[in-house]
Write an enzyme that holds these catalytic residues in place. Structure first.
Site, PDB file in Angstrom:
ATOM      1  N   ASP A  11       0.853  -1.187   0.000  1.00  0.00           N
ATOM      2  CA  ASP A  11       0.000   0.000   0.000  1.00  0.00           C
ATOM      3  C   ASP A  11       0.893   1.243   0.000  1.00  0.00           C
ATOM      4  OD1 ASP A  11      -2.101   1.739   0.208  1.00  0.00           O
ATOM      5  OD2 ASP A  11      -2.586   1.253   2.297  1.00  0.00           O
ATOM      6  N   ASP A 109      -3.464   2.420  -5.741  1.00  0.00           N
ATOM      7  CA  ASP A 109      -2.200   2.413  -5.000  1.00  0.00           C
ATOM      8  C   ASP A 109      -2.061   1.266  -4.005  1.00  0.00           C
ATOM      9  OD1 ASP A 109      -3.953   3.351  -3.006  1.00  0.00           O
ATOM     10  OD2 ASP A 109      -2.310   4.418  -2.038  1.00  0.00           O
ATOM     11  N   GLU A 110      -2.834   0.215  -4.166  1.00  0.00           N
ATOM     12  CA  GLU A 110      -2.612  -0.943  -3.294  1.00  0.00           C
ATOM     13  C   GLU A 110      -2.949  -2.235  -4.002  1.00  0.00           C
ATOM     14  OE1 GLU A 110      -5.333  -1.396   0.084  1.00  0.00           O
ATOM     15  OE2 GLU A 110      -6.441   0.322  -0.650  1.00  0.00           O
TER      16      GLU A 110
HETATM   17 MG   LIG Z   1      -2.427   3.991   0.187  1.00  0.00          MG
END
Ligand SMILES: [Mg+2]
Length: 403
Positions: A11, A109-110
């Site tokens: 993350d 974003d993960e």
């Molecule tokens: Mg994040």
């Protein structure tokens, strides 16, 4: 499923704000708030992301932008650059794919990675997590937090617990000791209401659940209680599903500038439907449902869904459904920031789908399928922009003429 899996949850830390600080060195060390225009405290909309310096002032994502302004008027306020974040996201995922083919994106974003099969060649799961963090930092100048665990649920908590710049590895025999002290709200599916119910039953921590008997939770909360009990015991068998095998397939776009132009909005929607339809046809699947995502200039997001019956992979059908969903959002007069379309309930396309459609009295389907095949070929040869389905956009009222 192998008994001893190694799952990573990666993350990115304060992703949008970190990209801005990296692209603009003058913002480094300063509170940065990405989101709606604060308009001197009168702005509507919310914070999309903020740097750790801004969090120090009590700002967090989803906070109304006016409140953020009052907490920290000296922060750098920026409008999001969606296309830029998507580009950097692609670079992050490029690094992740060096370590496993089993990469499941959760958001821009993960992601989850199953590195069970990579351990022999690339080292322990924890060592792989360390390398990923180091490469993201060295190559992209960004910071990620990583959780390592035998399953998704524990890996996701582990990545969060020492943010930012965290690396937490939970060995299989330490899962229960790791989970037990955490509050029940860490369990997936426990919102404020369920939390209240659990507390009224005397359960504050995950340990309070894991020490109960399974039957007791079933008795007080039904099937959901049993599922929570399993999670509390660290049991989560869900596989990491790479994007290509995902149960839904979507496309979305953020406008470079928010727009209320109906022609532009419809053309964008058609393009998204064309992308989704084309990917469906390439993967040999049809969709039984469609979801539309609509975000306005104030970051208010609404989603609308409807079933597709019969299931389809044709752009026309998808576009028609998407237009119906767009109407339900009450979009007229609003400035749109983001549009997204996702096909769900995917299933393999039956042989002779044309015949099946004919049963539903849809005689044009065979012709439309041939058109789709031609369009797909042209798209492959000349790129997606070369082919616009002008016919689909005709006769949609005079608004279109202005577009
Ligand atoms: Mg994040």
């Amino acid at each position: 499923m192998p008994p001893n899996r190694s799952i990573l949850h990666v993350d990115m830390d304060a992703f949008f704000a970190s990209v801005e600080q990296r692209d603009h060195p003058e913002y480094q060390g300063r509170p940065v708030v990405v989101g709606a225009d604060p308009k001197g405290g009168r702005g509507r909309g919310v914070v999309a992301a903020c740097s750790y310096e801004a969090r120090f002032f009590g700002i967090h994502s989803a906070l109304p932008i006016g409140r953020a302004w009052r907490l920290c008027p000296q922060a750098v306020y920026l409008r999001p650059r969606g296309a830029r974040y998507a580009e950097v996201s692609g670079e992050v995922f490029g690094i992740l794919h060096r370590y496993s083919d089993l990469v499941e994106p959760l958001s821009i974003d993960e992601a989850f990675l199953d590195v069970t099969g990579s351990r022999r060649l690339l080292g322990s799961a924890e060592a792989i997590g360390r390398k990923i963090k180091a490469e993201i930092r060295a190559e992209l100048g960004l910071v990620a937090s990583v959780g390592v665990a035998p399953n998704k649920f524990v890996a996701k908590i582990a990545s969060d617990i020492e943010k930012p710049d965290g690396l937490v590895a939970v060995a299989a025999d330490r899962v229960q000791g790791f989970l037990d002290p955490l509050p029940i709200t860490r369990l997936w599916g426990v919102g404020p209401k369920t939390a209240e119910r659990l507390r009224s039953l005397g359960m504050q921590t995950i340990g309070d659940l894991s020490h109960r008997r399974r039957e007791d939770l079933r008795a007080s909360l039904g099937e959901a209680g049993e599922e929570l009990w399993l999670l509390a015991r660290g049991v989560d068998e869900r596989p990491v599903v790479p994007e290509g095998e995902a149960k839904s397939l979507g496309a979305e776009t953020t406008f470079a500038e928010d727009t209320s132009d109906p022609g532009r909005i419809r053309r964008t929607l058609l393009n998204l439907c064309e992308r989704v339809g084309s990917r469906l046809r390439r993967s040999g699947r049809v969709a039984g449902g469609l979801t539309l995502k609509f975000r306005d200039e104030d970051f208010a997001t609404s989603t609308r869904a409807l079933p597709l019956s019969p299931p389809t992979d044709l752009t026309e059908d998808i576009y028609r459904a998407a237009l119906a969903l767009l109407e339900k959002t009450g979009w007229r007069g609003k400035r749109v920031r983001l549009l997204g379309v996702a096909a769900g309930r995917l299933q393999p396309r039956a042989e002779g789908a044309g015949a099946q459609l004919a049963l539903f009295g849809d005689e044009g389907a065979g012709k439309r399928r041939r058109v789709a095949a031609v369009v797909d070929t042209l798209r492959e040869r000349f790129g997606s922009e070369a082919v616009t389905r002008a016919a689909l956009l005709e006769g949609e009222g005079e608004e279109e003429e202005k577009g």
